[in-house]
Design an enzyme around this catalytic site. Structure first.
Site, PDB file in Angstrom:
ATOM      1  N   GLY A  72       0.826  -1.197   0.000  1.00 55.47           N
ATOM      2  CA  GLY A  72       0.000   0.000   0.000  1.00 55.47           C
ATOM      3  C   GLY A  72       0.861   1.249   0.000  1.00 55.47           C
ATOM      4  O   GLY A  72       1.965   1.245   0.545  1.00 55.47           O
ATOM      5  N   GLN A  99       3.163  10.030   0.700  1.00 56.37           N
ATOM      6  CA  GLN A  99       4.451   9.370   0.959  1.00 56.37           C
ATOM      7  C   GLN A  99       5.461   9.599  -0.169  1.00 56.37           C
ATOM      8  O   GLN A  99       6.648   9.360   0.011  1.00 56.37           O
ATOM      9  CB  GLN A  99       4.262   7.861   1.159  1.00 56.37           C
ATOM     10  CG  GLN A  99       3.501   7.496   2.419  1.00 56.37           C
ATOM     11  CD  GLN A  99       3.305   5.999   2.507  1.00 56.37           C
ATOM     12  OE1 GLN A  99       2.332   5.468   1.974  1.00 56.37           O
ATOM     13  NE2 GLN A  99       4.217   5.311   3.157  1.00 56.37           N
ATOM     14  N   CYS A 109       5.329  -0.089   7.427  1.00 58.79           N
ATOM     15  CA  CYS A 109       5.034   1.059   6.565  1.00 58.79           C
ATOM     16  C   CYS A 109       6.281   1.377   5.754  1.00 58.79           C
ATOM     17  O   CYS A 109       7.384   1.368   6.287  1.00 58.79           O
ATOM     18  CB  CYS A 109       4.672   2.256   7.447  1.00 58.79           C
ATOM     19  SG  CYS A 109       4.340   3.764   6.518  1.00 58.79           S
ATOM     20  N   LEU A 110       6.096   1.661   4.469  1.00 59.48           N
ATOM     21  CA  LEU A 110       7.249   1.979   3.621  1.00 59.48           C
ATOM     22  C   LEU A 110       7.956   3.258   4.098  1.00 59.48           C
ATOM     23  O   LEU A 110       9.120   3.455   3.792  1.00 59.48           O
ATOM     24  CB  LEU A 110       6.815   2.137   2.161  1.00 59.48           C
ATOM     25  CG  LEU A 110       6.341   0.843   1.484  1.00 59.48           C
ATOM     26  CD1 LEU A 110       5.822   1.133   0.083  1.00 59.48           C
ATOM     27  CD2 LEU A 110       7.475  -0.187   1.433  1.00 59.48           C
ATOM     28  N   HIS A 113      -4.834   1.823   7.194  1.00 62.11           N
ATOM     29  CA  HIS A 113      -3.471   2.325   7.380  1.00 62.11           C
ATOM     30  C   HIS A 113      -3.169   3.432   6.361  1.00 62.11           C
ATOM     31  O   HIS A 113      -2.660   4.497   6.718  1.00 62.11           O
ATOM     32  CB  HIS A 113      -2.487   1.159   7.233  1.00 62.11           C
ATOM     33  CG  HIS A 113      -1.038   1.569   7.227  1.00 62.11           C
ATOM     34  ND1 HIS A 113      -0.167   1.237   8.241  1.00 62.11           N
ATOM     35  CD2 HIS A 113      -0.317   2.293   6.325  1.00 62.11           C
ATOM     36  CE1 HIS A 113       1.036   1.755   7.952  1.00 62.11           C
ATOM     37  NE2 HIS A 113       0.974   2.393   6.796  1.00 62.11           N
ATOM     38  N   GLU A 114      -3.487   3.166   5.098  1.00 59.97           N
ATOM     39  CA  GLU A 114      -3.189   4.163   4.049  1.00 59.97           C
ATOM     40  C   GLU A 114      -4.031   5.416   4.236  1.00 59.97           C
ATOM     41  O   GLU A 114      -3.558   6.537   3.994  1.00 59.97           O
ATOM     42  CB  GLU A 114      -3.418   3.569   2.652  1.00 59.97           C
ATOM     43  CG  GLU A 114      -2.501   2.411   2.283  1.00 59.97           C
ATOM     44  CD  GLU A 114      -1.034   2.698   2.548  1.00 59.97           C
ATOM     45  OE1 GLU A 114      -0.602   3.852   2.379  1.00 59.97           O
ATOM     46  OE2 GLU A 114      -0.309   1.769   2.943  1.00 59.97           O
ATOM     47  N   HIS A 123      -2.586   7.998   6.508  1.00 61.10           N
ATOM     48  CA  HIS A 123      -1.570   8.868   5.900  1.00 61.10           C
ATOM     49  C   HIS A 123      -2.189  10.164   5.369  1.00 61.10           C
ATOM     50  O   HIS A 123      -1.538  11.202   5.333  1.00 61.10           O
ATOM     51  CB  HIS A 123      -0.867   8.156   4.736  1.00 61.10           C
ATOM     52  CG  HIS A 123       0.201   7.190   5.152  1.00 61.10           C
ATOM     53  ND1 HIS A 123       1.370   7.583   5.783  1.00 61.10           N
ATOM     54  CD2 HIS A 123       0.296   5.842   5.003  1.00 61.10           C
ATOM     55  CE1 HIS A 123       2.123   6.514   6.015  1.00 61.10           C
ATOM     56  NE2 HIS A 123       1.502   5.443   5.556  1.00 61.10           N
TER      57      HIS A 123
HETATM   58 NI    NI Z   1       2.293   3.501   5.650  1.00 63.47          NI
END
Ligand code: NI
Length: 172
Positions: free
Chosen positions: A46, A51, A94-95, A136-137, A140
């Protein structure tokens, strides 16, 4: 689109609130294409536009396994209209927080309304990993990272680790 780079925490750009997309046009689709490619390359399941430094309400997701065909999902202007009462615990990463993981509680199931790749309105019922990933996304989009669901002590530990790792990268 030139390849996008993923911003890692701590970074004030990750705390920015994303704006709604007015029209899903060619530029939006180009952003989604670039995000999907960046997400696959990372690799991750995701990614939110913020991000990659674009504070717009755009999310790409693909939770298919390696041995399955890709199943990209594009969420523009997502809005959760139902949360299940059941709460689930899941180990999230998370990236933007590389190599950091923590157990986070969230509602197990959701219904989310959104625009798709072509700007068409969709309603999606999700549970399990997909529900988790969408929630989660969507965090952000309001500048919330999974560590913000943890105690300040745990959050501080993770963010200090990331700052230290980045300093070491800069020196190397
Ligand atoms: Ni994330």
């Amino acid at each position: 689109m030139a390849s996008l780079s993923i911003i890692t925490a701590p970074d004030p750009r990750l705390k920015v609130k994303s704006e709604l997309v007015e029209t899903v046009d060619g530029a939006t689709r180009e952003l989604m294409d670039g995000m999907l490619e960046t997400m696959y390359r990372a690799p991750g399941i995701g990614l939110s536009a913020v991000q990659v430094g674009v504070p717009k309400c755009v999310i790409t997701i693909d939770i298919s396994r390696d041995d399955e065909p890709n199943q990209p999902l594009y969420l523009v202007n997502p809005r959760i209209v139902r949360f299940s009462e059941e709460i689930a615990l899941y180990n999230e990463g998370c990236l933007s927080l590389p190599e950091q993981f923590a157990d986070i509680e969230r509602p197990e199931g959701i219904t989310v309304e959104h625009l798709d790749y072509h700007g068409e309105p969709q309603s999606l019922e999700a549970d399990g990993l997909l529900s988790r990933c969408i929630q989660h996304e969507m965090d952000h989009l309001t500048g919330v990272l999974f560590v913000d669901h943890l105690s300040s002590v745990k959050r501080g530990m993770i963010l200090r680790k990331l700052s230290k790792a980045r300093r070491q990268e800069e020196i190397a």
